[in-house]
Write a protein that holds these residues in place. Structure first.
Motif, mmCIF file in Angstrom:
data_model
loop_
_atom_site.group_PDB
_atom_site.id
_atom_site.type_symbol
_atom_site.label_atom_id
_atom_site.label_comp_id
_atom_site.label_asym_id
_atom_site.label_seq_id
_atom_site.Cartn_x
_atom_site.Cartn_y
_atom_site.Cartn_z
ATOM 1 N N TYR A 4 -17.481 -8.271 -7.259
ATOM 2 C CA TYR A 4 -16.723 -7.012 -7.338
ATOM 3 C C TYR A 4 -16.417 -6.416 -5.964
ATOM 4 C CZ TYR A 4 -18.217 -7.475 -12.088
ATOM 5 O OH TYR A 4 -18.430 -7.972 -13.333
ATOM 6 N N SER A 8 -13.278 -3.396 -3.341
ATOM 7 C CA SER A 8 -13.489 -2.192 -2.520
ATOM 8 C C SER A 8 -12.337 -1.943 -1.549
ATOM 9 C CB SER A 8 -14.806 -2.293 -1.753
ATOM 10 O OG SER A 8 -15.862 -2.483 -2.673
ATOM 11 N N THR A 10 -9.402 -1.678 -2.130
ATOM 12 C CA THR A 10 -8.420 -0.793 -2.745
ATOM 13 C C THR A 10 -8.799 0.682 -2.576
ATOM 14 O OG1 THR A 10 -9.559 -0.933 -4.860
ATOM 15 C CG2 THR A 10 -7.790 -2.514 -4.476
ATOM 16 N N ALA A 14 -6.180 3.976 -1.855
ATOM 17 C CA ALA A 14 -6.136 5.256 -2.581
ATOM 18 C C ALA A 14 -6.305 6.404 -1.595
ATOM 19 C CB ALA A 14 -7.232 5.282 -3.649
ATOM 20 N N ARG A 18 -3.593 9.530 -0.865
ATOM 21 C CA ARG A 18 -3.915 10.940 -1.133
ATOM 22 C C ARG A 18 -3.771 11.825 0.105
ATOM 23 N NH1 ARG A 18 -7.700 9.063 -5.595
ATOM 24 N NH2 ARG A 18 -9.134 8.413 -3.982
ATOM 25 N N ARG A 63 -3.322 11.909 -10.649
ATOM 26 C CA ARG A 63 -4.468 11.305 -11.355
ATOM 27 C C ARG A 63 -5.760 12.016 -10.935
ATOM 28 N NH1 ARG A 63 -5.789 5.020 -10.281
ATOM 29 N NH2 ARG A 63 -7.017 5.863 -8.574
ATOM 30 N N ALA A 83 -17.545 4.044 -9.591
ATOM 31 C CA ALA A 83 -16.490 3.456 -8.744
ATOM 32 C C ALA A 83 -15.689 4.538 -8.027
ATOM 33 C CB ALA A 83 -15.566 2.570 -9.583
ATOM 34 N N SER A 84 -16.385 5.477 -7.427
ATOM 35 C CA SER A 84 -15.683 6.621 -6.818
ATOM 36 C C SER A 84 -15.064 6.271 -5.467
ATOM 37 C CB SER A 84 -16.624 7.818 -6.673
ATOM 38 O OG SER A 84 -17.610 7.539 -5.722
ATOM 39 N N GLY A 85 -15.352 5.093 -4.938
ATOM 40 C CA GLY A 85 -14.723 4.670 -3.690
ATOM 41 C C GLY A 85 -14.982 5.665 -2.580
ATOM 42 N N ASP A 105 -20.778 3.877 -6.477
ATOM 43 C CA ASP A 105 -19.894 2.727 -6.229
ATOM 44 C C ASP A 105 -20.808 1.590 -5.804
ATOM 45 O OD1 ASP A 105 -17.735 0.943 -4.958
ATOM 46 O OD2 ASP A 105 -16.515 2.659 -5.556
ATOM 47 N N ALA A 137 -24.301 1.913 -7.354
ATOM 48 C CA ALA A 137 -24.483 1.493 -8.747
ATOM 49 C C ALA A 137 -23.310 0.619 -9.164
ATOM 50 C CB ALA A 137 -24.567 2.713 -9.682
ATOM 51 N N ASN A 138 -23.647 -0.515 -9.761
ATOM 52 C CA ASN A 138 -22.629 -1.365 -10.368
ATOM 53 C C ASN A 138 -22.360 -0.805 -11.763
ATOM 54 O OD1 ASN A 138 -21.221 -3.391 -11.699
ATOM 55 N ND2 ASN A 138 -22.321 -5.034 -10.635
ATOM 56 N N ALA A 139 -21.123 -0.469 -12.041
ATOM 57 C CA ALA A 139 -20.789 0.156 -13.334
ATOM 58 C C ALA A 139 -21.075 -0.771 -14.508
ATOM 59 C CB ALA A 139 -19.317 0.570 -13.334
ATOM 60 N N LEU A 140 -21.230 -2.053 -14.225
ATOM 61 C CA LEU A 140 -21.517 -2.995 -15.312
ATOM 62 C C LEU A 140 -23.011 -3.090 -15.598
ATOM 63 C CD1 LEU A 140 -18.715 -4.340 -13.913
ATOM 64 C CD2 LEU A 140 -19.110 -5.749 -15.923
ATOM 65 N N GLU A 166 -11.912 6.393 -12.211
ATOM 66 C CA GLU A 166 -10.455 6.248 -12.024
ATOM 67 C C GLU A 166 -10.204 5.070 -11.098
ATOM 68 O OE1 GLU A 166 -8.058 8.975 -9.696
ATOM 69 O OE2 GLU A 166 -9.791 9.854 -8.743
ATOM 70 N N GLY A 167 -9.258 4.229 -11.516
ATOM 71 C CA GLY A 167 -8.864 3.111 -10.660
ATOM 72 C C GLY A 167 -9.857 1.970 -10.661
HETATM 73 C C1 LIG Z 1 -9.035 1.405 -6.542
HETATM 74 S S1 LIG Z 1 -10.630 1.814 -5.962
HETATM 75 C C2 LIG Z 1 -10.764 3.405 -6.680
HETATM 76 C C3 LIG Z 1 -11.730 4.274 -5.955
HETATM 77 C C4 LIG Z 1 -11.706 5.741 -6.375
HETATM 78 N N1 LIG Z 1 -12.067 5.906 -7.765
HETATM 79 C C5 LIG Z 1 -10.380 6.365 -6.087
HETATM 80 O O1 LIG Z 1 -9.647 6.716 -7.019
HETATM 81 O O2 LIG Z 1 -10.067 6.525 -4.914
HETATM 82 C C6 LIG Z 1 -11.701 0.815 -6.993
HETATM 83 C C7 LIG Z 1 -13.162 1.022 -6.701
HETATM 84 O O3 LIG Z 1 -13.935 0.305 -7.676
HETATM 85 C C8 LIG Z 1 -15.124 -0.102 -7.045
HETATM 86 N N2 LIG Z 1 -15.754 -1.119 -7.887
HETATM 87 C C9 LIG Z 1 -15.288 -2.345 -8.172
HETATM 88 N N3 LIG Z 1 -16.123 -2.983 -9.011
HETATM 89 C C10 LIG Z 1 -17.138 -2.131 -9.259
HETATM 90 C C11 LIG Z 1 -18.310 -2.203 -10.056
HETATM 91 N N4 LIG Z 1 -18.588 -3.302 -10.765
HETATM 92 N N5 LIG Z 1 -19.137 -1.143 -10.096
HETATM 93 C C12 LIG Z 1 -18.859 -0.032 -9.364
HETATM 94 N N6 LIG Z 1 -17.758 0.102 -8.601
HETATM 95 C C13 LIG Z 1 -16.906 -0.938 -8.551
HETATM 96 C C14 LIG Z 1 -14.640 -0.578 -5.692
HETATM 97 O O4 LIG Z 1 -15.699 -0.705 -4.761
HETATM 98 C C15 LIG Z 1 -13.639 0.513 -5.348
HETATM 99 O O5 LIG Z 1 -14.238 1.562 -4.646
#
Ligand SMILES: C[S@@+](CC[C@H](N)C(=O)[O-])C[C@H]1O[C@@H](n2cnc3c(N)ncnc32)[C@H](O)[C@@H]1O
Length: 293
Positions: A4, A8, A10, A14, A18, A63, A83-85, A105, A137-140, A166-167
């Motif tokens: 995953y 990151s 991405t 974002a 913004r 969003r 996944a707050s990035g 994230d 934290a891994n969301a999975l 989001e995202g």
């Molecule tokens: C497009 S970014 C969105 C970040 C943020 N939510 C935003 O809107 O700016 C996608 C995010 O998902 C996170 N991500 C990807 N796989 C993940 C997982 N399994 N658990 C937690 N975060 C994850 C990435 O590290 C990245 O920060």
């Protein structure tokens, strides 16, 4: 690197999008993390420039703002964002000492965010009410999420938490999306509350894109090693069936009707109707476990 971690990249895209808005800290974040440079590097050799993609900026702004508005409307005071990035809705909302906001994230980006938040606290002399937490934290992984919310209170009378993302789903397989949805449901069953997410997609919306958008998606897919929108639903009915099977229900609102005005649309001199054209794809789901409504 986990499977995953490549997603990151991405997060900084974002952040760049913004920076044209009035979202708290957005300009600082883009500057401190050199988001423009990250974007340039991603697009190098593709024939696309970041400026070709700036029409996305109001979409990212709306969003973000619609989620912030939905959290406020829910009156929940404990939020966990997955996944707050490098988004800083948590830092902004935690300026209210009554809020408790956990941003999560993957480990690498969370470590970078710790430094970012320290810099923003210094720049803006922000008070620290110890109510804003950055947790890897891994969301999975349900255990990771469980640890992330350990500081949340359980004895509140009504709607104890909001879970937000989001995202994220754009990059997950259907199976991974279902795992995250089950993890969210488990948190909501334990605490009571709502899941606020704009992340479900419908195939017709996903396919209705320009050639330039398709090229951009291909670039992102290569960088993340993940096809985008692979989990899009055939139609609304299939999404409803998915949610019902998981024991979730709620309602969907338009991000456009929920968010405050877009500032970036004016800042970038984009046509006002550009957001309206994307209306059908700009939704926000507000969900709860069926037995907990
Ligand atoms: C497009 S970014 C969105 C970040 C943020 N939510 C935003 O809107 O700016 C996608 C995010 O998902 C996170 N991500 C990807 N796989 C993940 C997982 N399994 N658990 C937690 N975060 C994850 C990435 O590290 C990245 O920060």
């Amino acid at each position: 690197m986990t499977t995953y971690a490549k997603i990151s990249v991405t997060a900084k895209l974002a952040a760049y999008m913004r920076r044209f808005s009035d979202i708290p800290f957005a300009e600082d974040v883009a500057e401190v993390l050199q988001a423009r440079e990250a974007f340039d590097a991603l697009l190098a050799g593709s024939g696309l420039q970041p400026d070709d993609l700036l029409w996305y900026a109001p979409i990212f702004e709306v969003r973000y703002k619609s989620i912030a508005a939905a959290i406020r409307a829910s009156r929940v005071r404990q939020v966990v964002e997955m996944a707050s990035g490098v988004s800083l809705r948590g830092l902004a909302m935690a300026q209210d000492p009554a809020m408790s906001y956990v941003e999560t994230d993957l480990a690498e980006i969370t470590a970078e965010k710790v430094g970012l938040v320290a810099e923003l606290r210094r720049r803006h002399t922000l008070p620290d009410y110890e109510n804003h937490h950055l947790v890897a934290a891994n969301a999975l992984d349900p255990a990771d999420l469980h640890v992330a919310v350990h500081s949340f209170r359980r004895n509140l009378p009504f709607r104890q938490i909001a879970v937000v993302n989001e995202g994220l789903f754009q990059y997950l397989s259907a199976g991974e999306m279902e795992t995250v949805a089950r993890n969210v449901r488990a948190l909501l069953v334990e605490f009571g509350g709502v899941w606020i997410t704009p992340d479900f997609s419908i195939k017709a919306d996903v396919r209705n894109v320009s050639e330039r958008q398709q090229r951009f998606r291909a670039i992102v897919a290569t960088a993340t090693d993940r096809p985008m929108y692979n989990n899009a639903f055939d139609n609304d009915a299939q999404l409803d069936a998915f949610l019902a099977r998981l024991g979730l229900r709620g309602h969907v609102v338009s991000q456009l009707d929920t968010a405050a005005e877009s500032v970036s649309i004016g800042a970038l001199q984009l046509p006002r109707e550009s957001l309206e054209r994307s209306r059908s794809a700009l939704n926000l789901w507000i969900l709860s476990p069926v037995n907990a409504l």
